[in-house]
Write a protein that holds these residues in place. Sequence first.
Motif, mmCIF file in Angstrom:
data_model
loop_
_atom_site.group_PDB
_atom_site.id
_atom_site.type_symbol
_atom_site.label_atom_id
_atom_site.label_comp_id
_atom_site.label_asym_id
_atom_site.label_seq_id
_atom_site.Cartn_x
_atom_site.Cartn_y
_atom_site.Cartn_z
ATOM 1 N N UNK A 185 0.863 -1.185 0.000
ATOM 2 C CA UNK A 185 0.000 0.000 0.000
ATOM 3 C C UNK A 185 0.898 1.233 0.000
ATOM 4 N N UNK A 186 0.355 2.382 -0.440
ATOM 5 C CA UNK A 186 1.180 3.590 -0.585
ATOM 6 C C UNK A 186 1.687 4.186 0.724
ATOM 7 N N UNK A 187 0.792 4.449 1.681
ATOM 8 C CA UNK A 187 1.198 5.165 2.899
ATOM 9 C C UNK A 187 0.336 4.755 4.081
ATOM 10 N N UNK A 188 0.961 4.710 5.244
ATOM 11 C CA UNK A 188 0.219 4.529 6.486
ATOM 12 C C UNK A 188 -0.552 5.816 6.786
ATOM 13 N N UNK A 189 -1.532 5.714 7.651
ATOM 14 C CA UNK A 189 -2.355 6.853 8.068
ATOM 15 C C UNK A 189 -3.090 7.494 6.882
ATOM 16 N N UNK A 190 -3.565 6.654 5.958
ATOM 17 C CA UNK A 190 -4.371 7.139 4.837
ATOM 18 C C UNK A 190 -5.727 6.456 4.889
ATOM 19 N N UNK A 191 -6.522 6.578 3.824
ATOM 20 C CA UNK A 191 -7.934 6.214 3.900
ATOM 21 C C UNK A 191 -8.303 4.881 3.246
ATOM 22 N N UNK A 192 -7.797 4.612 2.067
ATOM 23 C CA UNK A 192 -8.121 3.363 1.370
ATOM 24 C C UNK A 192 -7.343 2.200 1.993
ATOM 25 N N UNK A 193 -6.097 2.447 2.339
ATOM 26 C CA UNK A 193 -5.210 1.386 2.836
ATOM 27 C C UNK A 193 -5.767 0.575 4.002
ATOM 28 N N UNK A 252 2.974 -4.626 3.171
ATOM 29 C CA UNK A 252 4.201 -3.832 3.075
ATOM 30 C C UNK A 252 3.930 -2.427 2.567
ATOM 31 N N UNK A 253 4.758 -1.506 3.042
ATOM 32 C CA UNK A 253 4.812 -0.161 2.479
ATOM 33 C C UNK A 253 6.215 0.376 2.725
#
Length: 184
Positions: free
Chosen positions: A49-57, A81-82
Amino acid sequence: MKNHIISVGSEFPEFKKLAVVSLEKDNEFYEISSNDHREAGKWLVMFWWPKDFTFVCPTEIAEFNKKVEDFEDRDTVLIGASTDSEFVHLAWRKNHDDLRGLKFPMLADTSKSLAEELGILEANEKVAYRVTYIVDPQGIVRWVSVNDLSVGRNVNEVIRVLDALQTDELCPCNWTKGEATINA
């Protein structure tokens, strides 16, 4: 120079990275490697996934967690993983209700070396695309799915493809476990 995504038939790159495996003090982190699943004779599903503390992830991570037993039943190691650090992963797990009880490791590719070798870094922000790999017990990539940053993946489709690959037979369109395969 443009990176090309490691694809089907390629050997999955070797790695050794820290991952968050627990919220228990002094047992939060564990080093995992590309050889772990091979030595155990298991399949590997690694999803990025792209980034922690985001919305779709977190919706995806929570859905993979709900299905963790389905992967275990298929002799498959599941790793999320990110490119965030293990400390950011840990903070996110502590902070987000859906992530506290994760039953699979959150790999920290802080150096972005694995994401770069896989060819999955988005050009501008240098975060990983939503990529899912299915790797066989010999370390060969058997399936890759890539979503743009804004679109979540379908965990049931990952399981369906894993089932199909594990039959080692010809599986028709929309095949699901228990249905007939094709005898050619």
